[in-house]
Each structure stands twice: as structure tokens, then as C-alpha cells.
Write a protein that holds these residues in place. Structure first.
Motif, PDB file in Angstrom:
ATOM      1  N   LYS A   6      18.135  12.076 -10.488  1.00  0.00           N
ATOM      2  CA  LYS A   6      18.543  12.764 -11.711  1.00  0.00           C
ATOM      3  C   LYS A   6      17.622  13.964 -11.917  1.00  0.00           C
ATOM      4  O   LYS A   6      16.406  13.826 -11.950  1.00  0.00           O
ATOM      5  CB  LYS A   6      18.455  11.819 -12.908  1.00  0.00           C
ATOM      6  N   TYR A   7      18.236  15.132 -12.019  1.00  0.00           N
ATOM      7  CA  TYR A   7      17.447  16.346 -12.207  1.00  0.00           C
ATOM      8  C   TYR A   7      17.000  16.467 -13.671  1.00  0.00           C
ATOM      9  O   TYR A   7      17.839  16.397 -14.587  1.00  0.00           O
ATOM     10  CB  TYR A   7      18.261  17.592 -11.875  1.00  0.00           C
ATOM     11  N   PRO A   8      15.710  16.695 -13.908  1.00  0.00           N
ATOM     12  CA  PRO A   8      15.306  17.113 -15.254  1.00  0.00           C
ATOM     13  C   PRO A   8      15.705  18.578 -15.456  1.00  0.00           C
ATOM     14  O   PRO A   8      16.039  19.281 -14.494  1.00  0.00           O
ATOM     15  CB  PRO A   8      13.789  16.936 -15.228  1.00  0.00           C
ATOM     16  N   GLU A   9      15.676  19.065 -16.672  1.00  0.00           N
ATOM     17  CA  GLU A   9      16.150  20.423 -16.962  1.00  0.00           C
ATOM     18  C   GLU A   9      15.375  21.481 -16.188  1.00  0.00           C
ATOM     19  O   GLU A   9      15.965  22.487 -15.735  1.00  0.00           O
ATOM     20  CB  GLU A   9      16.043  20.692 -18.469  1.00  0.00           C
ATOM     21  N   ASP A  10      14.064  21.264 -16.026  1.00  0.00           N
ATOM     22  CA  ASP A  10      13.245  22.288 -15.359  1.00  0.00           C
ATOM     23  C   ASP A  10      12.944  21.951 -13.894  1.00  0.00           C
ATOM     24  O   ASP A  10      11.983  22.442 -13.315  1.00  0.00           O
ATOM     25  CB  ASP A  10      11.943  22.515 -16.119  1.00  0.00           C
ATOM     26  N   TYR A  11      13.812  21.116 -13.264  1.00  0.00           N
ATOM     27  CA  TYR A  11      13.699  20.878 -11.805  1.00  0.00           C
ATOM     28  C   TYR A  11      13.979  22.187 -11.092  1.00  0.00           C
ATOM     29  O   TYR A  11      14.886  22.932 -11.512  1.00  0.00           O
ATOM     30  CB  TYR A  11      14.702  19.795 -11.371  1.00  0.00           C
ATOM     31  N   GLY A  44      17.792  26.836 -12.523  1.00  0.00           N
ATOM     32  CA  GLY A  44      18.691  26.427 -13.581  1.00  0.00           C
ATOM     33  C   GLY A  44      19.770  25.496 -13.065  1.00  0.00           C
ATOM     34  O   GLY A  44      19.762  25.056 -11.914  1.00  0.00           O
ATOM     35  N   LEU A  45      20.737  25.182 -13.946  1.00  0.00           N
ATOM     36  CA  LEU A  45      21.824  24.265 -13.593  1.00  0.00           C
ATOM     37  C   LEU A  45      22.598  24.778 -12.393  1.00  0.00           C
ATOM     38  O   LEU A  45      23.023  23.998 -11.529  1.00  0.00           O
ATOM     39  CB  LEU A  45      22.745  24.087 -14.803  1.00  0.00           C
ATOM     40  N   GLU A  46      22.790  26.097 -12.316  1.00  0.00           N
ATOM     41  CA  GLU A  46      23.539  26.668 -11.193  1.00  0.00           C
ATOM     42  C   GLU A  46      22.830  26.397  -9.871  1.00  0.00           C
ATOM     43  O   GLU A  46      23.479  26.035  -8.874  1.00  0.00           O
ATOM     44  CB  GLU A  46      23.713  28.170 -11.421  1.00  0.00           C
ATOM     45  N   ASP A  47      21.518  26.565  -9.867  1.00  0.00           N
ATOM     46  CA  ASP A  47      20.752  26.309  -8.634  1.00  0.00           C
ATOM     47  C   ASP A  47      20.750  24.824  -8.280  1.00  0.00           C
ATOM     48  O   ASP A  47      20.785  24.457  -7.094  1.00  0.00           O
ATOM     49  CB  ASP A  47      19.324  26.808  -8.802  1.00  0.00           C
ATOM     50  N   GLN A  48      20.746  23.984  -9.298  1.00  0.00           N
ATOM     51  CA  GLN A  48      20.796  22.536  -9.039  1.00  0.00           C
ATOM     52  C   GLN A  48      22.131  22.163  -8.406  1.00  0.00           C
ATOM     53  O   GLN A  48      22.184  21.361  -7.465  1.00  0.00           O
ATOM     54  CB  GLN A  48      20.587  21.776 -10.351  1.00  0.00           C
TER      55      GLN A  48
END
Length: 255
Positions: free
Chosen positions: A66-71, A2-6
Motif C-alpha cells: 500500500k502506497y502512502p501519499e508521499d511514496y 504523486g498518484l500518477e507516478d505511483q
């Protein structure tokens, strides 16, 4: 992830690339990748007006991520561009021209790392690929110059070594040489015969010899009667004006 892991991966990358990473959005950032090249490549690619006191500027490319949402289950969006402050393009590398090749070369790396944080691995793979691209181009130029130098040396050596000898060329040369020697001998024999005949034809003059019957002796008769040497001696004496020519002209030969 998720965003936190990114965000956690971005923080790790910031610690690895403190001066190279610039964050633009929560899920976007840029990393400046500086290429390290061997000394021989650096020396070969310096401009002609290079000042030794100037600091060498290594080629740099900017990786935009750029990270996609499900990266990282899905690959990140990537792009390459030259640094905005770049003044001169490297003679063996152009980000604009080489971008497609470099990004296409990441396919295997990305597929192997799906499901894991992969940006650091991507940066390393891009750096290695770009450096190898420059080295390969440099080696090709060096080889081309070496090949041209060897070819020029071979052409120069041909002037000293001549053509290679083969059985056919040797037979051709031998035939021509033997014919030339035969022609030389024939000319020498003809010249000697002409000189002897000239002396014999002198008759009542210098060098001429007549027989008992008043006829001039031929060269063959002179040799048979042992008088050839006498003719030569008399001719030499005539040249020195030491023997009266009248005595020779009156010589009679008893058979």
C-alpha cells in the motif's frame, strides 16, 4: 512521486508480474511470490506419499503493498501472508512464522532505495531471503544427519579398533603380560616337579627307585646319578604292561 507516478509503477509491475499481481485499490495491490528451490531441496521436502505424476507446487507467499501519499520518499506499507488456496504448509517454511524475520530484513533495501520506485527490488529481496532461509534449514538437517551417521560409524569402529594405545596403557599391559607369563612358567615348573616327585615317591611301586640302603632316591639324586631318564622309560613301560614291575622294584643302585 504523486498518484500518477505511483500508477505508472503499478503498470510496470503488471507487465513484469502479469499473473502474480492483483490490484485491489488505486494505491494497493498484491503480488504472489513463488519461490524457486534447488532440486535436492525439492526432493528432500516432498511428502512420503508423493505421487511422481503430481505437479510439484513451489512455496508461495503473498506480498501486500500500500502506497502512502508521499511514496517513494516514504517507505510503502508491506505485509506478508500465505496464499488462500494453500492446502499444506511447506516443511521448511511458514509465512506466518517467518514473516517478521523477512520483513525486518528489508530495512536496508528500503533505506537504499528511498526516493525511487522500489517494489520490484523489494520483491526480489524477499524472494532471495525466503529461498535462502529454506536452503539453510535444509543444509542444517543434512549436516545433522551426516554428523549422526559419522558418530554411529565411529562407535561401530571402536568395536574393531579397541582403545588407543598410550605410553601409560602400554606399560600397564606389559607389566600384566610379564606377570602372567611368570605365573605360567611357575605353574609349569611346579607341575613338572610334582610329576617327578610322584614317580620318585613310588618306592616299591611302579616308577619308584630305591638305593643300595633301601631308601628311595630323591629327584636330585636321580639326576645326579643319571637315572632320571631310566625312571621315565620304566614308567612308560609300566603303562604299556610290557616290563614286569617286580624287576624295577628290586633294582639296587651301587654308589
Amino acid at each position: 512521486m504523486g498518484l500518477e507516478d505511483q500508477q505508472e509503477e503499478i503498470e510496470v509491475l503488471e507487465s513484469i508480474f502479469p499473473d502474480e499481481l492483483t490490484k485491489t485499490e488505486d494505491n494497493e495491490f498484491r503480488i504472489a511470490i513463488k519461490l524457486d528451490l534447488p532440486d535436492d531441496v525439492i526432493e528432500a521436502t516432498k511428502p512420503d506419499d508423493w505421487d511422481p505424476e503430481d505437479e510439484y507446487e513451489a512455496p508461495v507467499m503473498i506480498l501486500s503493498v500500500k502506497y502512502p501519499e508521499d511514496y517513494p520518499d516514504k517507505e510503502p506499507n508491506l505485509d506478508l501472508s500465505p496464499p488462500p488456496q494453500q492446502h499444506e504448509q511447506h516443511p521448511l517454511f511458514s509465512v506466518a512464522d517467518d514473516k517478521d524475520e523477512l520483513l525486518a530484513g528489508l530495512t536496508e533495501t528500503i533505506e537504499e532505495n528511498l526516493g525511487m520506485a522500489m517494489v520490484f527490488t523489494i520483491v526480489s529481496a524477499l524472494k532471495d531471503a525466503a529461498e535462502q532461509l529454506i536452503i539453510t534449514r535444509h543444509e542444517a538437517i543434512v549436516k545433522e544427519k551426516e554428523d549422526a551417521a559419522r558418530e554411529a560409524e565411529r562407535e561401530e569402529n571402536k568395536k574393531f579398533h579397541g582403545s588407543a594405545v598410550t605410553p601409560e596403557s602400554f606399560v600397564k599391559w606389559q607389566t600384566a603380560f610379564l606377570q602372567e607369563m611368570a605365573d605360567v612358567r611357575q605353574r609349569e615348573e611346579e607341575q613338572a616337579a610334582a610329576e617327578l616327585a610322584k614317580k620318585v615317591r613310588g618306592g616299591g611301586g611302579p616308577g619308584g627307585v630305591v638305593g643300595k640302603d633301601g631308601t628311595r632316591l630323591t629327584g636330585r639324586q636321580l639326576w645326579e646319578q643319571g637315572l632320571a631318564g631310566k625312571v621315565d622309560e620304566d614308567a612308560d613301560d609300566d603303562d604299556d604292561d610290557s616290563v614286569p614291575t617286580g624287576d624295577v622294584q628290586k633294582l639296587k643302585i651301587d654308589s
